[in-house]
Design an enzyme around this catalytic site. Structure first.
Site, PDB file in Angstrom:
ATOM      1  N   GLU A 123       0.887  -1.313   0.018  1.00  0.00           N
ATOM      2  CA  GLU A 123       0.020  -0.018  -0.033  1.00  0.00           C
ATOM      3  C   GLU A 123       0.850   1.309  -0.032  1.00  0.00           C
ATOM      4  O   GLU A 123       0.445   2.241  -0.633  1.00  0.00           O
ATOM      5  CB  GLU A 123      -0.827  -0.023   1.113  1.00  0.00           C
ATOM      6  CG  GLU A 123      -2.027  -1.015   1.297  1.00  0.00           C
ATOM      7  CD  GLU A 123      -3.067  -0.898  -0.147  1.00  0.00           C
ATOM      8  OE1 GLU A 123      -3.121   0.143  -0.584  1.00  0.00           O
ATOM      9  OE2 GLU A 123      -3.507  -1.917  -0.403  1.00  0.00           O
ATOM     10  N   TYR A 165      -6.891   5.993   4.629  1.00  0.00           N
ATOM     11  CA  TYR A 165      -7.041   4.932   3.521  1.00  0.00           C
ATOM     12  C   TYR A 165      -6.018   3.650   4.152  1.00  0.00           C
ATOM     13  O   TYR A 165      -6.502   2.703   4.148  1.00  0.00           O
ATOM     14  CB  TYR A 165      -6.316   5.673   2.466  1.00  0.00           C
ATOM     15  CG  TYR A 165      -5.961   4.392   1.455  1.00  0.00           C
ATOM     16  CD1 TYR A 165      -6.938   3.812   0.733  1.00  0.00           C
ATOM     17  CD2 TYR A 165      -4.753   3.972   1.459  1.00  0.00           C
ATOM     18  CE1 TYR A 165      -6.742   2.729  -0.207  1.00  0.00           C
ATOM     19  CE2 TYR A 165      -4.269   2.745   0.600  1.00  0.00           C
ATOM     20  CZ  TYR A 165      -5.406   2.241  -0.174  1.00  0.00           C
ATOM     21  OH  TYR A 165      -5.319   1.262  -0.940  1.00  0.00           O
ATOM     22  N   ASP A 223      -9.724   5.254  -1.940  1.00  0.00           N
ATOM     23  CA  ASP A 223      -8.762   5.798  -2.608  1.00  0.00           C
ATOM     24  C   ASP A 223      -9.165   6.355  -4.098  1.00  0.00           C
ATOM     25  O   ASP A 223     -10.577   6.451  -4.231  1.00  0.00           O
ATOM     26  CB  ASP A 223      -7.849   4.792  -3.032  1.00  0.00           C
ATOM     27  CG  ASP A 223      -8.488   3.854  -4.031  1.00  0.00           C
ATOM     28  OD1 ASP A 223      -9.186   3.994  -4.522  1.00  0.00           O
ATOM     29  OD2 ASP A 223      -7.336   2.964  -4.473  1.00  0.00           O
TER      30      ASP A 223
END
Ligand code: SF4
Length: 365
Positions: A39, A122, A140
């Site tokens: 990520e 996020y 996102d």
């Protein structure tokens, strides 16, 4: 079909995801460390670019204890070329925090995750749902675009108004009784493979029958485009100073952009202050060896590569003579990496050995 929180949305998407998802290296084992690294790398960077970096990074730092115990320069060297180096530094800092304060185990709740450096809403949602299957939403750019179209939401891409609405919807729709990770991943995958920014592939979309923007015949109009930041032109000159198969590199200062990364001695010809306007005294620029373009955020750089000379090299730990064969082990800026790739044929033509036996050496004070 009613769109808002329609219970049929979920099985349609999950079935599509199970059939169509890409085989990506971070999907083989859903461990928190691997989710976290992927990520961090995927922010602002395309999947195809990330894959080789991810694999190299995991090979060198296979777990959080190894990452926490590594030198910063080693971490940056394995990040070099991905850009956004603050992310790599924060990743390193966070690894140390998790080892020192959480005995090397990732916290499992959103609230605890948000207390860690560099972990925002996020990433907390991604870690909690993908690694622990906690019923946490995430948003996102892909999820924002999919929901903006599915529900024909007002607001420009990335605007506070639209983001808040999408977060509310994501929280409303995330499965509560298992499957949150798969759902979140499926949403992002739909945005990446089908609900594309310019050309949505509505005919292949599992939600085609439920999509409000499609029903209006305006799939491409959602979300409204955000105001573009104007690009800034930057003119740079980098010097290729070579001695006995080694090239002279310098390390950027502690503060500012690309802090502590290595590059060719470079000066700025304009006034954008991305690089220093002057090099230390004694450098002389010679023949031009080539030109290249490079972009850093909204800075559009034109770089002239010139042969350089210096009678007495600058001294100190921030200057090094580095053999060609060892440059890739350094934490270089993306632009330096590109410049060295372009310069290598020049050096080879002149008979510079590829991997000279001498070691990297500092310019001693
Ligand atoms: Fe996106 Fe088209 Fe699917 Fe709507 S139908 S979610 S616009 S791909």
């Amino acid at each position: 079909m009613r769109t808002r929180a329609d219970p049929r949305l979920r099985p349609l998407l999950v079935r599509w995801f199970r059939a169509e998802q890409r085989a990506l290296p971070w999907r083989t084992r859903r461990e928190p460390y691997r989710v976290w690294i992927s990520e961090a790398m995927l922010q602002q960077t395309r999947v195809a670019t990330v894959i080789p970096y991810y694999e190299r990074f995991l090979a060198r730092f296979p777990d959080i204890a190894t990452l926490a115990g590594a030198a910063e320069e080693d971490v940056l060297a394995h990040w070099s070329g991905l850009g956004y180096y603050r992310r790599a530094r924060t990743l390193h800092l966070t690894a140390r925090r998790i080892v020192e304060q959480h005995a090397g185990e990732f916290p499992r709740t959103r609230a605890e995750l948000l207390e860690l450096p560099g972990i925002g809403p996020y990433t907390a949602g991604a870690l909690a749902s993908l690694a622990f299957d906690a019923p946490e939403p995430l948003v996102d750019g892909n999820v924002e675009r999919v929901f903006a179209r599915l529900f024909a939401l007002p607001g420009a891409a990335g605007s506070t108004e639209l983001r808040k609405r999408v977060w509310d919807l994501a929280a409303e729709l995330v499965p509560r009784a298992g499957g949150a990770g798969e759902w979140n991943e499926a949403l992002m995958e739909l945005g990446a493979l089908v609900c594309l920014p310019r050309e949505p592939r509505c005919a292949a979309c599992p939600w085609a029958g439920a999509c409000a923007a499609r029903a209006l015949g305006r799939a491409r109009d959602f979300p409204a485009p955000k105001a573009r930041k104007l690009g800034v032109e930057v003119e740079l000159e980098a010097l290729f100073v070579e001695r006995g198969g080694r090239i002279l590199l310098w390390r950027r200062p502690e503060q500012g952009r690309m802090a502590r990364l290595w590059e060719l001695p470079t000066r700025e010809l304009g006034s954008q202050r991305l690089f220093p306007a002057r090099l230390p005294t004694g450098f002389r620029a010679g023949a031009e060896l080539g030109r290249l373009r490079h972009t850093i955020t909204h800075h559009r750089i034109r770089l002239a590569l010139r042969r350089g000379q210096i009678a007495v090299p600058p001294r100190g730990a921030d200057w090094r003579w580095v053999p060609w064969g060892e440059t890739s082990a350094l934490a270089l800026t993306g632009m330096a990496r590109k410049a060295l790739r372009a310069l290598r044929p020049t050096a080879i033509l002149r008979g510079t050995p590829r991997s000279p036996p001498s070691k990297t050496s500092e310019c001693r004070a």
